[in-house]
Design a protein around this motif. Structure first.
Motif, PDB file in Angstrom:
ATOM      1  N   LYS A 232       0.773  -1.142  -0.062  1.00 16.22           N
ATOM      2  CA  LYS A 232       0.032   0.097   0.057  1.00 16.22           C
ATOM      3  C   LYS A 232       0.937   1.242   0.084  1.00 16.22           C
ATOM      4  CE  LYS A 232      -3.687   2.326   2.765  1.00 16.22           C
ATOM      5  NZ  LYS A 232      -4.472   1.976   3.664  1.00 16.22           N
ATOM      6  N   SER A 233       1.876   1.227   0.740  1.00 13.30           N
ATOM      7  CA  SER A 233       2.931   2.371   0.845  1.00 13.30           C
ATOM      8  C   SER A 233       4.107   1.998   0.420  1.00 13.30           C
ATOM      9  CB  SER A 233       2.330   3.002   2.242  1.00 13.30           C
ATOM     10  OG  SER A 233       2.855   2.433   3.221  1.00 13.30           O
ATOM     11  N   ALA A 234       4.705   1.590  -0.524  1.00 12.03           N
ATOM     12  CA  ALA A 234       5.888   0.974  -0.741  1.00 12.03           C
ATOM     13  C   ALA A 234       7.127   2.168  -0.606  1.00 12.03           C
ATOM     14  CB  ALA A 234       6.125   0.361  -2.022  1.00 12.03           C
ATOM     15  N   PHE A 235       6.640   3.417  -1.263  1.00 13.47           N
ATOM     16  CA  PHE A 235       7.712   4.475  -1.158  1.00 13.47           C
ATOM     17  C   PHE A 235       8.027   4.979   0.239  1.00 13.47           C
ATOM     18  CE2 PHE A 235       7.708   6.176  -5.968  1.00 13.47           C
ATOM     19  CZ  PHE A 235       7.842   4.925  -6.314  1.00 13.47           C
ATOM     20  N   LEU A 236       6.805   4.946   1.090  1.00 12.26           N
ATOM     21  CA  LEU A 236       7.136   5.419   2.151  1.00 12.26           C
ATOM     22  C   LEU A 236       8.002   4.634   3.139  1.00 12.26           C
ATOM     23  CD1 LEU A 236       3.614   6.395   2.979  1.00 12.26           C
ATOM     24  CD2 LEU A 236       5.277   7.812   2.141  1.00 12.26           C
ATOM     25  N   ASN A 237       8.685   3.475   2.871  1.00 13.89           N
ATOM     26  CA  ASN A 237       9.566   2.609   3.664  1.00 13.89           C
ATOM     27  C   ASN A 237      10.720   3.006   3.455  1.00 13.89           C
ATOM     28  OD1 ASN A 237       7.645   1.227   5.272  1.00 13.89           O
ATOM     29  ND2 ASN A 237       7.000   0.119   3.049  1.00 13.89           N
ATOM     30  N   GLY A 238      11.332   3.878   2.304  1.00 12.31           N
ATOM     31  CA  GLY A 238      12.508   4.107   1.924  1.00 12.31           C
ATOM     32  C   GLY A 238      13.133   5.210   2.772  1.00 12.31           C
ATOM     33  N   PHE A 239      14.184   5.028   3.411  1.00 17.23           N
ATOM     34  CA  PHE A 239      14.814   6.578   4.207  1.00 17.23           C
ATOM     35  C   PHE A 239      15.637   7.346   3.093  1.00 17.23           C
ATOM     36  CE2 PHE A 239      14.730   3.299   7.428  1.00 17.23           C
ATOM     37  CZ  PHE A 239      14.192   3.883   8.453  1.00 17.23           C
ATOM     38  N   ILE A 240      15.512   8.714   3.288  1.00 25.08           N
ATOM     39  CA  ILE A 240      16.009   9.569   2.341  1.00 25.08           C
ATOM     40  C   ILE A 240      17.370  10.032   3.155  1.00 25.08           C
ATOM     41  CG2 ILE A 240      14.049  10.349   1.130  1.00 25.08           C
ATOM     42  CD1 ILE A 240      13.813  12.714   2.550  1.00 25.08           C
ATOM     43  N   ASN A 241      18.419  10.525   2.276  1.00 24.02           N
ATOM     44  CA  ASN A 241      19.786  10.800   3.056  1.00 24.02           C
ATOM     45  C   ASN A 241      19.724  12.373   2.896  1.00 24.02           C
ATOM     46  OD1 ASN A 241      20.521   8.305   2.636  1.00 24.02           O
ATOM     47  ND2 ASN A 241      21.246   8.241   0.660  1.00 24.02           N
ATOM     48  N   GLU A 242      18.932  13.185   2.290  1.00 29.16           N
ATOM     49  CA  GLU A 242      19.111  14.287   2.126  1.00 29.16           C
ATOM     50  C   GLU A 242      18.040  15.120   3.346  1.00 29.16           C
ATOM     51  OE1 GLU A 242      17.779  12.901  -0.547  1.00 29.16           O
ATOM     52  OE2 GLU A 242      19.635  12.936  -1.923  1.00 29.16           O
ATOM     53  N   GLU A 243      18.211  16.126   3.513  1.00 35.23           N
ATOM     54  CA  GLU A 243      17.577  16.954   4.793  1.00 35.23           C
ATOM     55  C   GLU A 243      16.237  17.506   3.857  1.00 35.23           C
ATOM     56  OE1 GLU A 243      17.680  20.242   8.035  1.00 35.23           O
ATOM     57  OE2 GLU A 243      19.165  18.587   8.064  1.00 35.23           O
TER      58      GLU A 243
END
Length: 143
Positions: free
Chosen positions: A98-109
């Motif tokens: 349902k929310s695949a993209f929301l599980n990835g951490f981003i490196n930028e602020e």
């Protein structure tokens, strides 16, 4: 409204962001709601869906992100996977996240505005600092 609240509840569960005061030296990305109706085979609305999306088209390459990425599988690769699974008698399952993209951490602020119609009552001028990727950002598929 229920669909929007479900989306925000999902954000809280997986800790997508943190409410912070607005920094003076960071750009803030606006957010919008995208709505879709899920229908059954008889074209009857089964469910309303709402997704909060960052307006990533305002991001500039080299400043806000380094590279983009499109998670695409070639048809030949899928055929090879299916042939190998048949040969080895593997069992394959399909999974829809349902929310695949929301599980990835981003490196930028990155900072985004509070969602329209869901601003914090106690901190209306604060913004969200993203911990995880949000739909619409250029770096989300890579994350």
């Amino acid at each position: 409204m229920i669909a929007m609240q479900e989306e925000l509840n999902q954000f809280e569960i997986i800790e997508v962001w943190k409410l912070v005061s607005k920094p003076s030296n960071q750009s803030v990305i606006r957010t919008i709601w995208v709505f879709r109706n899920k229908m059954d085979e008889n074209d009857i609305i089964v469910r309303n869906k709402a997704r909060l999306v960052a307006q990533g088209f305002n991001q500039e390459e080299g400043i806000d992100y380094e590279e983009t990425f499109a998670p695409v599988a070639r048809l030949e690769t899928i055929r090879m996977l299916l042939a190998f699974a048949c040969f080895k008698d593997f069992v394959l399952y399909q999974m829809d996240v349902k929310s695949a993209f929301l599980n990835g951490f981003i490196n930028e602020e990155k900072h985004v505005e509070q969602p329209p119609d869901f601003q914090s009552f106690n901190f209306p001028n604060h913004i969200f600092k993203l911990k995880k990727a949000l739909y619409g950002l250029k770096q989300t598929p890579r994350a």
